[in-house]
Motif scaffolding. Structure first.
Motif, PDB file in Angstrom:
ATOM      1  N   ALA A  14     -42.109  19.487  59.914  1.00 17.80           N
ATOM      2  CA  ALA A  14     -41.037  20.467  60.135  1.00 17.80           C
ATOM      3  C   ALA A  14     -41.350  21.348  61.340  1.00 17.80           C
ATOM      4  O   ALA A  14     -40.453  21.679  62.121  1.00 17.80           O
ATOM      5  CB  ALA A  14     -40.827  21.317  58.884  1.00 17.80           C
TER       6      ALA A  14
ATOM      7  N   SER B 259     -31.664  29.250  57.690  1.00 19.01           N
ATOM      8  CA  SER B 259     -32.204  29.133  56.333  1.00 19.01           C
ATOM      9  C   SER B 259     -31.214  28.445  55.415  1.00 19.01           C
ATOM     10  O   SER B 259     -31.594  27.612  54.588  1.00 19.01           O
ATOM     11  CB  SER B 259     -32.543  30.518  55.777  1.00 19.01           C
ATOM     12  OG  SER B 259     -33.556  31.107  56.541  1.00 19.01           O
TER      13      SER B 259
ATOM     14  N   ALA C 290     -31.236  24.732  56.272  1.00 19.48           N
ATOM     15  CA  ALA C 290     -32.477  24.100  55.816  1.00 19.48           C
ATOM     16  C   ALA C 290     -32.464  23.914  54.302  1.00 19.48           C
ATOM     17  O   ALA C 290     -32.837  22.849  53.789  1.00 19.48           O
ATOM     18  CB  ALA C 290     -33.682  24.932  56.241  1.00 19.48           C
ATOM     19  N   THR C 291     -32.016  24.936  53.581  1.00 16.73           N
ATOM     20  CA  THR C 291     -31.948  24.843  52.124  1.00 16.73           C
ATOM     21  C   THR C 291     -30.942  23.780  51.704  1.00 16.73           C
ATOM     22  O   THR C 291     -31.202  22.982  50.793  1.00 16.73           O
ATOM     23  CB  THR C 291     -31.554  26.207  51.514  1.00 16.73           C
ATOM     24  OG1 THR C 291     -32.563  27.154  51.871  1.00 16.73           O
ATOM     25  CG2 THR C 291     -31.438  26.138  50.006  1.00 16.73           C
TER      26      THR C 291
ATOM     27  N   THR D 113     -25.171  17.598  55.137  1.00 15.69           N
ATOM     28  CA  THR D 113     -25.502  19.005  55.390  1.00 15.69           C
ATOM     29  C   THR D 113     -24.441  19.644  56.284  1.00 15.69           C
ATOM     30  O   THR D 113     -23.956  20.742  56.005  1.00 15.69           O
ATOM     31  CB  THR D 113     -26.896  19.124  56.033  1.00 15.69           C
ATOM     32  OG1 THR D 113     -27.857  18.520  55.150  1.00 15.69           O
ATOM     33  CG2 THR D 113     -27.273  20.566  56.292  1.00 15.69           C
TER      34      THR D 113
ATOM     35  N   ALA E 240     -29.971  21.149  53.459  1.00 16.26           N
ATOM     36  CA  ALA E 240     -30.529  19.827  53.779  1.00 16.26           C
ATOM     37  C   ALA E 240     -31.567  19.419  52.736  1.00 16.26           C
ATOM     38  O   ALA E 240     -31.600  18.262  52.290  1.00 16.26           O
ATOM     39  CB  ALA E 240     -31.146  19.832  55.177  1.00 16.26           C
ATOM     40  N   ARG E 241     -32.393  20.364  52.354  1.00 11.88           N
ATOM     41  CA  ARG E 241     -33.421  20.096  51.332  1.00 11.88           C
ATOM     42  C   ARG E 241     -32.763  19.688  50.012  1.00 11.88           C
ATOM     43  O   ARG E 241     -33.154  18.698  49.391  1.00 11.88           O
ATOM     44  CB  ARG E 241     -34.266  21.354  51.157  1.00 11.88           C
ATOM     45  CG  ARG E 241     -35.375  21.240  50.163  1.00 11.88           C
ATOM     46  CD  ARG E 241     -36.240  22.518  50.229  1.00 11.88           C
ATOM     47  NE  ARG E 241     -37.164  22.536  49.154  1.00 11.88           N
ATOM     48  CZ  ARG E 241     -37.075  23.345  48.097  1.00 11.88           C
ATOM     49  NH1 ARG E 241     -36.095  24.216  48.023  1.00 11.88           N
ATOM     50  NH2 ARG E 241     -37.960  23.294  47.148  1.00 11.88           N
TER      51      ARG E 241
ATOM     52  N   THR F 134     -36.223  18.960  58.451  1.00 18.40           N
ATOM     53  CA  THR F 134     -36.186  19.136  56.993  1.00 18.40           C
ATOM     54  C   THR F 134     -35.989  17.795  56.304  1.00 18.40           C
ATOM     55  O   THR F 134     -36.709  17.451  55.365  1.00 18.40           O
ATOM     56  CB  THR F 134     -35.046  20.107  56.605  1.00 18.40           C
ATOM     57  OG1 THR F 134     -35.259  21.354  57.268  1.00 18.40           O
ATOM     58  CG2 THR F 134     -35.001  20.321  55.104  1.00 18.40           C
TER      59      THR F 134
ATOM     60  N   LEU G 163     -33.702  21.446  63.305  1.00 17.77           N
ATOM     61  CA  LEU G 163     -34.168  21.994  62.032  1.00 17.77           C
ATOM     62  C   LEU G 163     -33.743  21.099  60.869  1.00 17.77           C
ATOM     63  O   LEU G 163     -34.546  20.791  59.984  1.00 17.77           O
ATOM     64  CB  LEU G 163     -33.617  23.403  61.833  1.00 17.77           C
ATOM     65  CG  LEU G 163     -33.833  24.010  60.446  1.00 17.77           C
ATOM     66  CD1 LEU G 163     -35.312  24.243  60.183  1.00 17.77           C
ATOM     67  CD2 LEU G 163     -33.042  25.304  60.315  1.00 17.77           C
ATOM     68  N   ILE G 164     -32.495  20.667  60.893  1.00 17.83           N
ATOM     69  CA  ILE G 164     -32.004  19.806  59.807  1.00 17.83           C
ATOM     70  C   ILE G 164     -32.760  18.481  59.804  1.00 17.83           C
ATOM     71  O   ILE G 164     -33.212  18.017  58.761  1.00 17.83           O
ATOM     72  CB  ILE G 164     -30.488  19.594  59.916  1.00 17.83           C
ATOM     73  CG1 ILE G 164     -29.765  20.918  59.693  1.00 17.83           C
ATOM     74  CG2 ILE G 164     -30.010  18.549  58.908  1.00 17.83           C
ATOM     75  CD1 ILE G 164     -28.274  20.864  59.970  1.00 17.83           C
TER      76      ILE G 164
ATOM     77  N   ALA H 218     -36.525  25.537  53.994  1.00 15.43           N
ATOM     78  CA  ALA H 218     -36.569  24.074  54.024  1.00 15.43           C
ATOM     79  C   ALA H 218     -37.645  23.505  53.104  1.00 15.43           C
ATOM     80  O   ALA H 218     -37.461  22.447  52.498  1.00 15.43           O
ATOM     81  CB  ALA H 218     -36.826  23.588  55.456  1.00 15.43           C
TER      82      ALA H 218
ATOM     83  N   GLU I 184     -36.685  29.902  58.190  1.00 13.43           N
ATOM     84  CA  GLU I 184     -36.071  28.574  58.075  1.00 13.43           C
ATOM     85  C   GLU I 184     -37.036  27.584  57.425  1.00 13.43           C
ATOM     86  O   GLU I 184     -36.645  26.780  56.574  1.00 13.43           O
ATOM     87  CB  GLU I 184     -35.635  28.079  59.456  1.00 13.43           C
ATOM     88  CG  GLU I 184     -34.494  28.889  60.037  1.00 13.43           C
ATOM     89  CD  GLU I 184     -34.257  28.660  61.514  1.00 13.43           C
ATOM     90  OE1 GLU I 184     -33.163  28.981  61.977  1.00 13.43           O
ATOM     91  OE2 GLU I 184     -35.170  28.174  62.230  1.00 13.43           O
TER      92      GLU I 184
END
Length: 187
Positions: free
Chosen positions: A141, A72, A75-76, A53, A78-79, A35, A31-32, A156, A152
C-alpha cells in the motif's frame, strides 16, 4: 495550476463536472489499486473491486460532505469490496502476485541489466511473500503513487494511524533480514 481540493472536486463532480470527476479519479486511483492489490486478487477480481469502489462513490457522491476524508472513505470502501468479493468467491488464498507484476517489468536497457533487475525483483517478491500478511499489505500500500496518507492507510488496512510508522519500520527490518539471508543483499 490550482491545488486539488477534494471538497470542491466532490461538489463539482456531483454537479456533473467531468474534469472534477477526472481529478478525483486521478488523485485516488493509486490508493484504491494499492488497497485492492493488498488482497492479492487476480487481475480480473482486482479490476472488479476497483470498479465497484468507484461505483459506490458515484452512488454516494451527493452524500459525502468531508472531502478531506475522501481518501479514507475510498480506501475503506475498496477494502470492504475486496473482503466481500473474497467471501462470495469462498476463498481466502490470494493469487500469486508475481504474475501480476510480470507485465509491468521494463525490457529497456542492456540484457545483463535486465537479467540482474529481474533476479533482484524475484528475490524481493519472494521475500515479500514470506512476510507476515500485515507487513506485506502495508508495504504494498505504501508503494502506491501518490503515497497514501496515514489516515488513508489506516482505513485501507484497518490499522491505527499511530502504529503505521513503527509497523512499517519493523516490516522493512524484517524484509531486509529476509533479503540478506536469501542472498538478495547486493550492497
Amino acid at each position: 495550476m490550482t491545488a486539488f481540493d477534494p471538497t470542491i472536486a466532490l461538489i463539482e463532480a456531483a454537479d456533473g463536472d467531468q474534469r472534477a470527476w477526472n481529478a478525483i479519479v486521478s488523485r485516488y486511483s493509486g490508493l484504491i489499486w494499492a488497497t485492492v492489490r493488498g488482497f492479492r486478487l487476480t487481475d480480473a477480481d482486482a479490476a472488479d473491486v476497483f470498479q465497484a469502489t468507484w461505483f459506490r462513490l458515484v452512488e454516494k457522491l451527493n452524500q459525502i460532505r468531508n472531502g478531506d476524508g475522501l481518501g479514507s472513505w475510498l480506501a475503506t470502501t475498496a477494502r470492504n469490496e475486496a473482503i466481500d468479493l473474497l467471501r462470495r468467491r469462498g476463498r481466502e488464498s490470494p493469487a500469486d502476485f508475481d504474475d501480476q507484476l510480470a507485465g509491468a517489468r521494463s525490457t529497456a536497457g542492456l540484457p545483463e541489466e535486465t537479467v540482474l533487475r529481474d533476479e533482484e525483483d524475484r528475490l524481493l517478491w519472494q521475500a515479500v511473500h514470506r512476510l507476515p500478511d500485515r507487513c506485506s499489505r502495508l508495504l504494498r500500500a505504501m508503494g502506491a503513487d501518490p503515497v497514501p496518507s496515514y489516515a488513508e492507510l489506516s482505513a485501507a488496512l484497518g490499522m491505527p494511524v499511530g502504529s503505521i510508522g513503527p509497523t512499517r519500520a519493523r516490516c522493512l527490518e524484517t524484509l531486509r533480514g529476509l533479503l540478506t539471508t536469501s542472498g538478495g543483499d547486493r550492497s
